[in-house]
Scaffold this active site. Structure first.
Site, PDB file in Angstrom:
ATOM      1  N   TYR A 105       7.121 -10.588  -4.089  1.00  0.00           N
ATOM      2  CA  TYR A 105       5.814  -9.725  -3.379  1.00  0.00           C
ATOM      3  C   TYR A 105       4.558 -10.749  -3.942  1.00  0.00           C
ATOM      4  O   TYR A 105       4.561 -11.289  -4.774  1.00  0.00           O
ATOM      5  CB  TYR A 105       5.702  -8.388  -3.973  1.00  0.00           C
ATOM      6  CG  TYR A 105       4.722  -7.741  -3.762  1.00  0.00           C
ATOM      7  CD1 TYR A 105       4.823  -6.865  -2.353  1.00  0.00           C
ATOM      8  CD2 TYR A 105       3.453  -7.627  -4.491  1.00  0.00           C
ATOM      9  CE1 TYR A 105       3.523  -6.211  -2.000  1.00  0.00           C
ATOM     10  CE2 TYR A 105       2.466  -7.038  -3.774  1.00  0.00           C
ATOM     11  CZ  TYR A 105       2.487  -6.286  -2.978  1.00  0.00           C
ATOM     12  OH  TYR A 105       1.393  -5.397  -2.364  1.00  0.00           O
ATOM     13  N   TRP A 147       0.289 -11.460  -2.150  1.00  0.00           N
ATOM     14  CA  TRP A 147      -0.600 -12.015  -1.012  1.00  0.00           C
ATOM     15  C   TRP A 147      -0.808 -13.480  -0.604  1.00  0.00           C
ATOM     16  O   TRP A 147      -1.016 -13.651   0.500  1.00  0.00           O
ATOM     17  CB  TRP A 147      -1.895 -11.241  -1.300  1.00  0.00           C
ATOM     18  CG  TRP A 147      -2.499  -9.767  -0.955  1.00  0.00           C
ATOM     19  CD1 TRP A 147      -1.532  -8.817  -1.247  1.00  0.00           C
ATOM     20  CD2 TRP A 147      -3.343  -9.478   0.333  1.00  0.00           C
ATOM     21  NE1 TRP A 147      -2.203  -7.871  -0.471  1.00  0.00           N
ATOM     22  CE2 TRP A 147      -2.998  -8.190   0.349  1.00  0.00           C
ATOM     23  CE3 TRP A 147      -4.324  -9.962   0.853  1.00  0.00           C
ATOM     24  CZ2 TRP A 147      -3.928  -7.081   0.772  1.00  0.00           C
ATOM     25  CZ3 TRP A 147      -5.063  -9.389   1.463  1.00  0.00           C
ATOM     26  CH2 TRP A 147      -4.977  -7.909   1.659  1.00  0.00           C
TER      27      TRP A 147
HETATM   28  N1  LIG Z   1      -3.085  -1.562 -12.357  1.00  0.00           N
HETATM   29  C1  LIG Z   1      -3.176  -2.039 -10.997  1.00  0.00           C
HETATM   30  N2  LIG Z   1      -2.105  -2.816 -10.411  1.00  0.00           N
HETATM   31  C2  LIG Z   1      -2.157  -2.983  -9.271  1.00  0.00           C
HETATM   32  C3  LIG Z   1      -2.950  -2.370  -8.067  1.00  0.00           C
HETATM   33  C4  LIG Z   1      -3.767  -1.272  -8.871  1.00  0.00           C
HETATM   34  O1  LIG Z   1      -4.698  -0.751  -8.104  1.00  0.00           O
HETATM   35  N3  LIG Z   1      -3.797  -1.216 -10.143  1.00  0.00           N
HETATM   36  N4  LIG Z   1      -2.912  -2.847  -6.881  1.00  0.00           N
HETATM   37  C5  LIG Z   1      -1.549  -3.415  -6.487  1.00  0.00           C
HETATM   38  C6  LIG Z   1      -1.754  -3.874  -5.170  1.00  0.00           C
HETATM   39  S1  LIG Z   1      -2.444  -3.085  -4.008  1.00  0.00           S
HETATM   40  C7  LIG Z   1      -1.434  -5.244  -4.981  1.00  0.00           C
HETATM   41  S2  LIG Z   1      -1.311  -5.824  -3.202  1.00  0.00           S
HETATM   42  C8  LIG Z   1      -1.034  -6.087  -6.026  1.00  0.00           C
HETATM   43  C9  LIG Z   1      -1.527  -7.623  -5.790  1.00  0.00           C
HETATM   44  O2  LIG Z   1      -0.769  -8.670  -6.469  1.00  0.00           O
HETATM   45  P1  LIG Z   1      -0.485 -10.150  -5.856  1.00  0.00           P
HETATM   46  O3  LIG Z   1      -0.440 -10.190  -4.459  1.00  0.00           O
HETATM   47  O4  LIG Z   1       0.809 -10.489  -6.509  1.00  0.00           O
HETATM   48  O5  LIG Z   1      -1.875 -10.843  -6.279  1.00  0.00           O
HETATM   49  P2  LIG Z   1      -2.297 -12.049  -6.102  1.00  0.00           P
HETATM   50  O6  LIG Z   1      -3.526 -12.464  -7.119  1.00  0.00           O
HETATM   51  O7  LIG Z   1      -3.073 -12.054  -4.732  1.00  0.00           O
HETATM   52  O8  LIG Z   1      -1.111 -13.122  -6.228  1.00  0.00           O
HETATM   53  C10 LIG Z   1      -1.065 -14.093  -5.493  1.00  0.00           C
HETATM   54  C11 LIG Z   1      -0.574 -15.478  -5.983  1.00  0.00           C
HETATM   55  O9  LIG Z   1       0.028 -16.304  -5.075  1.00  0.00           O
HETATM   56  C12 LIG Z   1      -0.599 -17.482  -5.354  1.00  0.00           C
HETATM   57  N5  LIG Z   1      -0.903 -18.198  -4.068  1.00  0.00           N
HETATM   58  C13 LIG Z   1      -1.842 -18.222  -3.235  1.00  0.00           C
HETATM   59  N6  LIG Z   1      -1.398 -19.140  -2.137  1.00  0.00           N
HETATM   60  C14 LIG Z   1      -0.260 -19.462  -2.314  1.00  0.00           C
HETATM   61  C15 LIG Z   1       0.647 -20.538  -1.369  1.00  0.00           C
HETATM   62  O10 LIG Z   1       0.119 -20.938  -0.255  1.00  0.00           O
HETATM   63  N7  LIG Z   1       1.824 -20.814  -2.117  1.00  0.00           N
HETATM   64  C16 LIG Z   1       2.254 -20.163  -3.253  1.00  0.00           C
HETATM   65  N8  LIG Z   1       3.449 -20.762  -3.538  1.00  0.00           N
HETATM   66  N9  LIG Z   1       1.392 -19.485  -4.112  1.00  0.00           N
HETATM   67  C17 LIG Z   1       0.233 -19.023  -3.502  1.00  0.00           C
HETATM   68  C18 LIG Z   1      -1.832 -17.365  -6.161  1.00  0.00           C
HETATM   69  O11 LIG Z   1      -2.443 -18.587  -6.695  1.00  0.00           O
HETATM   70  C19 LIG Z   1      -1.605 -16.056  -6.922  1.00  0.00           C
HETATM   71  O12 LIG Z   1      -1.157 -16.470  -8.178  1.00  0.00           O
HETATM   72  O13 LIG Z   1      -1.519  -5.739  -7.067  1.00  0.00           O
HETATM   73  C20 LIG Z   1      -0.911  -4.433  -7.412  1.00  0.00           C
HETATM   74  N10 LIG Z   1      -1.173  -4.230  -8.622  1.00  0.00           N
HETATM   75  N1  LIG Z   2     -12.450  -7.383  -3.366  1.00  0.00           N
HETATM   76  C1  LIG Z   2     -11.505  -6.820  -3.178  1.00  0.00           C
HETATM   77  N2  LIG Z   2     -10.944  -6.181  -2.180  1.00  0.00           N
HETATM   78  C2  LIG Z   2      -9.852  -5.707  -1.972  1.00  0.00           C
HETATM   79  C3  LIG Z   2      -8.643  -6.255  -2.741  1.00  0.00           C
HETATM   80  C4  LIG Z   2      -9.148  -6.898  -3.921  1.00  0.00           C
HETATM   81  O1  LIG Z   2      -8.436  -7.259  -4.835  1.00  0.00           O
HETATM   82  N3  LIG Z   2     -10.410  -7.396  -3.939  1.00  0.00           N
HETATM   83  N4  LIG Z   2      -7.380  -5.922  -2.602  1.00  0.00           N
HETATM   84  C5  LIG Z   2      -6.908  -5.554  -1.243  1.00  0.00           C
HETATM   85  C6  LIG Z   2      -5.704  -4.474  -1.339  1.00  0.00           C
HETATM   86  S1  LIG Z   2      -4.092  -5.573  -1.637  1.00  0.00           S
HETATM   87  C7  LIG Z   2      -5.550  -3.323  -1.090  1.00  0.00           C
HETATM   88  S2  LIG Z   2      -3.955  -2.513  -1.065  1.00  0.00           S
HETATM   89  C8  LIG Z   2      -6.701  -2.442  -1.154  1.00  0.00           C
HETATM   90  C9  LIG Z   2      -6.681  -1.157  -1.782  1.00  0.00           C
HETATM   91  O2  LIG Z   2      -7.789  -0.295  -1.476  1.00  0.00           O
HETATM   92  P1  LIG Z   2      -8.020   0.991  -2.244  1.00  0.00           P
HETATM   93  O3  LIG Z   2      -6.522   1.297  -2.942  1.00  0.00           O
HETATM   94  O4  LIG Z   2      -8.553   1.993  -1.338  1.00  0.00           O
HETATM   95  O5  LIG Z   2      -8.862   0.428  -3.423  1.00  0.00           O
HETATM   96  P2  LIG Z   2      -9.189   0.769  -4.924  1.00  0.00           P
HETATM   97  O6  LIG Z   2     -10.174  -0.172  -5.200  1.00  0.00           O
HETATM   98  O7  LIG Z   2      -8.042   0.486  -5.909  1.00  0.00           O
HETATM   99  O8  LIG Z   2      -9.848   2.236  -5.090  1.00  0.00           O
HETATM  100  C10 LIG Z   2     -10.472   2.802  -4.138  1.00  0.00           C
HETATM  101  C11 LIG Z   2     -11.359   3.794  -4.688  1.00  0.00           C
HETATM  102  O9  LIG Z   2     -10.431   5.086  -4.994  1.00  0.00           O
HETATM  103  C12 LIG Z   2     -10.980   5.637  -6.340  1.00  0.00           C
HETATM  104  N5  LIG Z   2      -9.926   6.390  -6.910  1.00  0.00           N
HETATM  105  C13 LIG Z   2      -9.110   6.051  -7.759  1.00  0.00           C
HETATM  106  N6  LIG Z   2      -8.386   7.184  -8.095  1.00  0.00           N
HETATM  107  C14 LIG Z   2      -8.793   8.099  -7.692  1.00  0.00           C
HETATM  108  C15 LIG Z   2      -8.234   9.540  -7.699  1.00  0.00           C
HETATM  109  O10 LIG Z   2      -7.397   9.938  -8.295  1.00  0.00           O
HETATM  110  N7  LIG Z   2      -8.967  10.510  -6.719  1.00  0.00           N
HETATM  111  C16 LIG Z   2     -10.188   9.861  -6.089  1.00  0.00           C
HETATM  112  N8  LIG Z   2     -10.630  10.864  -5.493  1.00  0.00           N
HETATM  113  N9  LIG Z   2     -10.743   8.583  -5.942  1.00  0.00           N
HETATM  114  C17 LIG Z   2      -9.843   7.701  -6.773  1.00  0.00           C
HETATM  115  C18 LIG Z   2     -11.670   4.492  -7.131  1.00  0.00           C
HETATM  116  O11 LIG Z   2     -12.974   5.050  -7.864  1.00  0.00           O
HETATM  117  C19 LIG Z   2     -12.084   3.338  -6.177  1.00  0.00           C
HETATM  118  O12 LIG Z   2     -13.323   3.339  -5.951  1.00  0.00           O
HETATM  119  O13 LIG Z   2      -8.002  -3.332  -1.521  1.00  0.00           O
HETATM  120  C20 LIG Z   2      -8.005  -4.574  -0.404  1.00  0.00           C
HETATM  121  N10 LIG Z   2      -9.462  -4.923  -0.843  1.00  0.00           N
HETATM  122 MO   LIG Z   3      -2.682  -4.077  -1.863  1.00  0.00          MO
END
Ligand SMILES: Nc1nc2c(c(=O)[nH]1)N[C@H]1C(S)=C(S)[C@@H](COP(=O)(O)OP(=O)(O)OC[C@H]3O[C@@H](n4cnc5c(=O)[nH]c(N)nc54)[C@H](O)[C@@H]3O)O[C@H]1N2
Ligand SMILES: Nc1nc2c(c(=O)[nH]1)N[C@H]1C(S)=C(S)[C@@H](COP(=O)(O)OP(=O)(O)OC[C@H]3O[C@@H](n4cnc5c(=O)[nH]c(N)nc54)[C@H](O)[C@@H]3O)O[C@H]1N2
Ligand SMILES: [Mo]
Length: 766
Positions: free
Chosen positions: A108, A110
Site C-alpha cells: 500500500y 501513494w
Molecule cells: N495516524 C494517521 N495515520 C495515517 C493517516 C492519518 O490520517 N492518521 N492517514 C492515512 C492515509 S489516508 C494514507 S493514504 C497513508 C499514506 O501512507 P503512504 O502512502 O504509505 O505514505 P507515503 O509517504 O506517500 O509513502 C510513499 C512511499 O513511496 C516511496 N516512493 C515514491 N515514489 C516511488 C517509486 O516510484 N518507487 C518506489 N519503489 N517507491 C516510491 C516514497 O519515498 C515513500 O516512502 O497514511 C495513513 N496513515
Molecule cells: N498536503 C497534503 N494534502 C493531502 C495529504 C497529505 O498528506 N498532505 N494526504 C491526502 C490523502 S491520502 C488523503 S486520504 C486526504 C485526507 O483528507 P481528510 O481525511 O479530509 O484529511 P485530514 O487532514 O486527516 O482531516 C481533515 C479535517 O478533519 C478534522 N477532523 C478530524 N477528526 C474529526 C472529528 O472527529 N470530527 C470533525 N468534525 N472533524 C474532525 C481535522 O481537524 C482536519 O482538519 O488528504 C489528501 N491531501
Molecule cells: Mo489517504
C-alpha cells in the site's frame, strides 16, 4: 518548448537555470502548491539510497537469516548482481516452500505520479508473473467509507469523481456546513496529479458570492474562505451524535422532506424508532447529543432549522470515517441530507470530501487513463489494508469483513514498493514486532525511510525527476508528458528495471517486460489511450511529447451537479445500491448481524474518546491529520517541511488552556504519551483548537530511540507511535487512526538527536 513534470501536488514547469534545474507551478495553475518547489534538492539529498543494500545477516549467512534482527543491525552495500541474486533466491525458495499465499504484495502507498512507473502496478505485475500474491482491499484514506458507501449510496470512487462542482456551488449554495472543514492544505494534492488547484479558489468564490459557512470541527484551521466562518467546536469522534440530533430536530419539527424520503430512499421508517428512542428509551434529541458532543443543544437545533430553511450543502471530510465506528458519520450525513431533500439540486445535498483532495468539486473528464497492465492474480487471500499487523502476528486467525468470514494467511515474504508502512500504519511499535515475523522483507525505495531501514534488501530506485512518464489523474483535465530533469542518483534504477532483472533470474523476464523497453511501453500506453477515445482528438505520441501538456476538456469550462439524474428520475437512474435508492436502513448490513455495525446509522461510543473512562489518565484526544508541508511522509526531509518544525520536531497544536495547565509554552518540546507509546513534538499554542484536543499531523519519519526495545520513545513526532491499531468495525476493518487519547507534558530531559533523516549504519562483511 516548455518541459513539465507531474506530481501528486501539482504540475510543474521545469527550467534549467544556471544553478541547475528549478521547478515552478505551471502557468494555468491559479494556486500552485509550494510542496514541490524544494523537490529538486530533496531528491538529491544525502539520504537517498545510493546502492543496493543488504542487512548484515543476509550478507554473511544468506537469504532469510535472523529475521528477529530486522531494523536493528547494520547494512552492507553490495553490487546489483549480488543483491538481485539474493532477492531472487529468497523469492524462489519461499514460494517453492510455502506457495504464493505466503507472499504479501499489497504494498500500500501513494508512490509517485506517472502511469508507467506507478510502483504498485509494477510490483503487482512482477508478482503476478510468479503466481500471485496476497493483496489488500480499500485504502487507509477510505477504509470504512469504501465499504459502507456502496451499500447506502453507491461506489465511493464514482462519488469521489461526481461531486457538484465549485462553480455550481458558487452560484447556488447559500449555506455550507462542513464537518471537519474543507481544508485547502489537503486540496494541494490528488492521486496522480493536480491540474489547477481549485479548493481555496472555490471557497473564496463562494464566500464572495454570499455563501454562509459553518465549520463543525475540533479545530478551525481547516476552512479558509477569506471571509467569516462560524466555528462550532465539537469533541472528536462524536459527529454521529450531532447528526442524529439534527435528524431528530428535522423530524420533530416537520422540516424533513417526506416525499423525497419516500421516492428516493428506503428504510426511514425502520430508522425512526431508534431516532425517537422507542427501541432503546433514548430519544436522540439535541440535549442527548450535547452531553456527547459538547455542542450546546440550542446550537444543534438551530443548525437543523438553518439547513432546512435555505439551499444548503452538508459536507464531511474523510478523517471522520478514519475512526472507530467510522461507517457511522458518513451514513448519518447521507441520512440528514436525504431528510433535507436537496440531493441532486444545484448547490444542495451532501458532500463527502470537499477539500480532501483537489478532485472533489473538480469535474472529471470521465475517461480511464493509460495504465501499466498488472496481469491476473490467482491468489484469493486478501486483507483490508489496515489489518497488516494483525495478519503478520496472527496467521490462521479468522476475522469478519463485509459479510465474509476470512482468515489471515501466513506470510513469509513481503515485497514493498511505493509505500511507507512505518508512516501509514497505526501503533507502529506493534508493527515493529509484527515486521520481524516473515522470513524476508524486500523494499524498493528512493530514500532511507524507516521502511527501508526495516528491510532485508533495499533496492535503490529513481524518483520522478530522473525518468520519463505519462502524467494523468482520473479527476483532472490535463495529461502531461513528464520529462526527465536529471540523471538517476547513485546506482538507482527504475522499479521496472529492478523487476526485469529479478524476472530474468526467476525465468519470467518475457512475461514481465513483454519484450518492451520503458520507452516502448510508454508510447504504447499513450497510443492505446488515444485510440480508445477518438472523441478527444489527441495528437500522436510525438505531438504529445512536443505539446508537453494536453487539455482533455479542450479549453471548455465544465460544470456538474451530483445525483441530478437520480433526483429527476430515480427509476430510470437508480443508484448502485441494492434497492437503487439511498439506504437509510440497509437490509444487507443488518443481515450480517454485526454488533458494531447495525442496519442504520447508530451512535456507539468509540474505544477512546473524551467521554470514556480512559480520559481520566489520558485526557487529550489526539487528531492526526494530513500535513500541509508534504504528502504523508514524502518530502519530510525537504527544506519546506523542515522549516515548519519546532526544534526539529513535528509541531503539535494545543489550546492555550491545555498548554497553560501543563506549564507548556509555544515552542517547547513536549512528550505525548499513552499506554501504547510516546513521542516528542514541538508545542504550537493556538486559539484555533478546542480545549481537550491536540493535533499532531502525520508525516514525520518514525524515529525510535532504539528499534530493539519495547515501545521506545519516538523522537520526531510521528503520531502513529500513539494511535490504536483496531479496525473501524467488523463491516470494514478500516483504519481508525483518529480514535486516540493521549497525555502531554513539557519535555525536560536532554533532547535526543534526531536520526530520522540519517543514513543507517553500514558495515563491511566480516
Ligand atoms: N495516524 C494517521 N495515520 C495515517 C493517516 C492519518 O490520517 N492518521 N492517514 C492515512 C492515509 S489516508 C494514507 S493514504 C497513508 C499514506 O501512507 P503512504 O502512502 O504509505 O505514505 P507515503 O509517504 O506517500 O509513502 C510513499 C512511499 O513511496 C516511496 N516512493 C515514491 N515514489 C516511488 C517509486 O516510484 N518507487 C518506489 N519503489 N517507491 C516510491 C516514497 O519515498 C515513500 O516512502 O497514511 C495513513 N496513515
Ligand atoms: N498536503 C497534503 N494534502 C493531502 C495529504 C497529505 O498528506 N498532505 N494526504 C491526502 C490523502 S491520502 C488523503 S486520504 C486526504 C485526507 O483528507 P481528510 O481525511 O479530509 O484529511 P485530514 O487532514 O486527516 O482531516 C481533515 C479535517 O478533519 C478534522 N477532523 C478530524 N477528526 C474529526 C472529528 O472527529 N470530527 C470533525 N468534525 N472533524 C474532525 C481535522 O481537524 C482536519 O482538519 O488528504 C489528501 N491531501
Ligand atoms: Mo489517504
Amino acid at each position: 518548448m516548455t518541459t513539465y513534470t507531474a506530481t501528486h501536488w501539482g504540475i510543474y514547469e521545469v527550467e534549467q537555470g544556471e544553478q541547475g534545474p528549478v521547478l515552478k507551478g505551471h502557468a494555468k495553475d491559479p494556486d500552485p502548491s509550494p510542496i514541490g518547489l524544494s523537490m529538486v534538492d530533496a531528491c538529491r539529498s544525502h539520504n537517498r539510497v545510493l546502492r543496493p543494500t543488504v542487512r548484515r545477516s543476509w550478507a554473511e549467512k544468506g537469504p532469510c537469516a535472523n529475521p528477529e534482527l530486522r531494523a536493528s543491525e547494520p547494512f552492507v552495500e553490495v553490487g546489483w548482481d549480488e543483491a538481485l541474486d539474493l532477492a531472487a533466491k529468497a523469492t524462489r525458495t519461499l514460494i517453492d516452500q510455502y506457495g504464493n499465499e505466503a507472499v504479501f504484495g499489497g504494498s500500500y502507498g501513494w508512490s509517485s505520479a506517472g502511469r508507467f512507473h506507478h510502483a504498485q502496478s509494477q510490483v503487482h505485475r512482477f508478482l503476478n508473473c510468479l503466481g500471485g500474491y496476497v493483496r489488500h482491499s480499500e485504502s487507509y484514506s477510505l477504509g470504512a467509507a469504501k465499504v459502507v458507501m456502496p451499500h447506502i449510496v453507491g461506489n465511493m470512487d464514482k462519488l469521489f469523481a461526481n461531486h457538484t462542482s465549485w462553480n455550481v456551488l458558487e452560484r447556488h449554495c447559500k449555506l455550507f456546513v462542513a464537518f471537519g472543514g474543507s481544508p485547502s492544505k489537503n486540496g494541494q494534492v490528488n492521486p496522480g496529479l493536480v491540474g489547477e488547484h481549485m479548493v481555496r479558489r472555490g471557497l473564496e468564490n463562494m464566500d464572495r458570492a454570499g455563501t454562509r459557512f459553518i465549520n463543525v470541527s475540533p479545530e478551525c484551521t481547516n476552512l479558509e474562505t477569506g471571509g467569516d466562518v462560524e466555528w462550532i467546536p465539537i469533541r472528536p469522534n462524536t459527529d454521529t451524535a450531532m447528526l442524529l440530533a439534527i435528524a431528530y430536530t428535522l423530524y420533530k419539527e416537520g422540516l424533513h422532506d417526506a416525499r423525497f424520503l419516500e421516492t428516493h430512499s428506503v428504510g426511514f421508517e425502520r430508522f425512526l424508532p431508534y431516532l425517537l428512542g422507542s427501541t432503546d428509551g433514548t430519544p436522540k434529541n439535541a440535549e442527548w447529543a450535547e452531553a456527547i458532543t459538547g455542542v450546546p443543544a440550542e446550537r444543534t437545533r438551530r443548525l437543523a432549522r438553518e439547513l432546512a430553511a435555505t439551499r444548503s450543502v452538508v459536507t464531511m471530510t474523510w478523517a471522520l470515517q478514519r475512526a472507530h465506528h467510522g461507517e457511522q458519520p458518513p451514513w448519518a450525513l447521507v441520512t440528514v441530507a436525504a431528510m433535507l431533500g436537496q440531493i441532486g439540486l444545484p448547490g444542495g445535498g451532501f458532500g463527502f470530501g470537499y477539500g480532501t483532495a483537489n478532485a472533489v468539486g473538480n469535474v472529471s473528464p470521465g475517461v480511464s487513463g493509460p495504465s501499466f497492465p498488472q496481469g491476473s492474480n490467482p491468489v484469493r487471500s486478501f486483507i483490508p489494508c489496515a489489518r497488516i499487523a494483525d495478519m503478520l502476528l496472527e496467521p490462521g486467525k479468522g476475522f469478519q469483513y463485509n459479510g465474509l468470514d476470512l482468515t489471515y494467511p501466513d506470510i513469509q515474504l513481503i515485497y514493498w514498493a511505493g509505500g511507507n508502512p512505518f508512516h501509514h500504519h497505526q501503533d507502529l511499535n506493534r508493527l515493529v514486532t509484527a515486521w520481524r515475523k516473515p522470513q524476508a522483507v524486500i523494499v524498493n525505495e528512493q530514500f532511507w525511510t524507516p521502511a527501508a531501514k526495516a528491510a532485508d534488501i533495499v533496492f535503490p530506485v529513481t524518483t520522478t525527476l530522473e525518468r520519463e512518464d505519462i502524467g494523468y489523474s482520473a479527476h483532472e483535465r490535463y495529461m502531461v508528458a513528464m520529462r526527465k530533469v536529471f540523471d538517476p542518483v547513485g546506482e538507482s534504477l527504475s522499479d521496472f528495471d529492478v523487476y526485469a532483472a529479478l524476472a530474468k533470474r526467476l525465468g519470467v523476464e518475457q512475461q514481465f517486460t513483454d519484450g518492451k523497453s520503458e520507452a516502448q511501453w510508454q508510447r504504447e500506453l499513450y497510443e492505446g489511450f488515444r485510440d480508445k477515445y477518438p472523441r478527444l482528438s489527441l495528437p500522436d505520441y510525438e505531438g504529445f511529447l512536443e505539446a508537453g501538456m494536453l487539455d482533455l476538456f479542450g479549453g471548455t469550462e465544465p460544470e456538474h451537479v451530483m445525483f441530478a439524474d437520480f433526483r429527476a428520475d430515480p427509476v430510470a437512474h437508480p443508484l448502485e445500491t441494492k434497492s437503487g435508492r439511498i439506504e437509510i436502513f440497509c437490509e444487507t448490513i443488518d443481515s450480517f448481524g454485526y454488533e458494531d455495525c447495525p442496519g442504520h446509522p447508530t451512535w456507539m461510543e468509540p474505544a477512546e474518546w473524551l467521554g470514556s473512562p480512559k480520559a481520566a489518565s489520558f485526557p487529550l484526544h489526539m487528531i492526526s491529520d494530513q500535513p500541509f508541508t508534504k504528502l504523508h511522509s514524502q518530502l519530510d526531509h525537504s527544506a519546506y517541511s523542515k522549516a515548519n518544525k519546532i526544534q526539529e520536531r513535528e509541531p503539535v497544536l494545543i489550546s492555550a488552556e491545555d498548554a497553560g495547565a501543563r506549564g507548556i509554552s509555544d515552542g517547547d518540546v513536549v512528550r505525548l504519551f499513552n499506554d501504547r507509546g510516546s513521542c516528542l513534538a514541538g508545542a504550537r499554542v493556538s486559539s484555533k483548537i478546542r480545549a481537550g484536543v491536540v493535533k499532531l499531523s502525520t508525516g514525520a519519519w518514525f524515529d525510535p530511540a532504539a528499534w530493539d526495545v519495547e515501545r521506545p520513545l519516538e523522537k520526531h513526532g510521528n503520531p502513529n507511535a500513539l494511535t490504536m491499531d483496531i479496525g473501524a468495525s467488523s463491516l470494514s476493518q478500516g483504519c481508525a487512526a483518529q480514535t486516540c487519547l493521549v497525555q502531554m507534558e513539557r519535555y525536560l530531559g536532554e533532547l535526543p538527536a534526531l536520526t530520522a533523516h540519517s543514513l543507517p549504519t553500514f558495515a563491511a562483511v566480516s
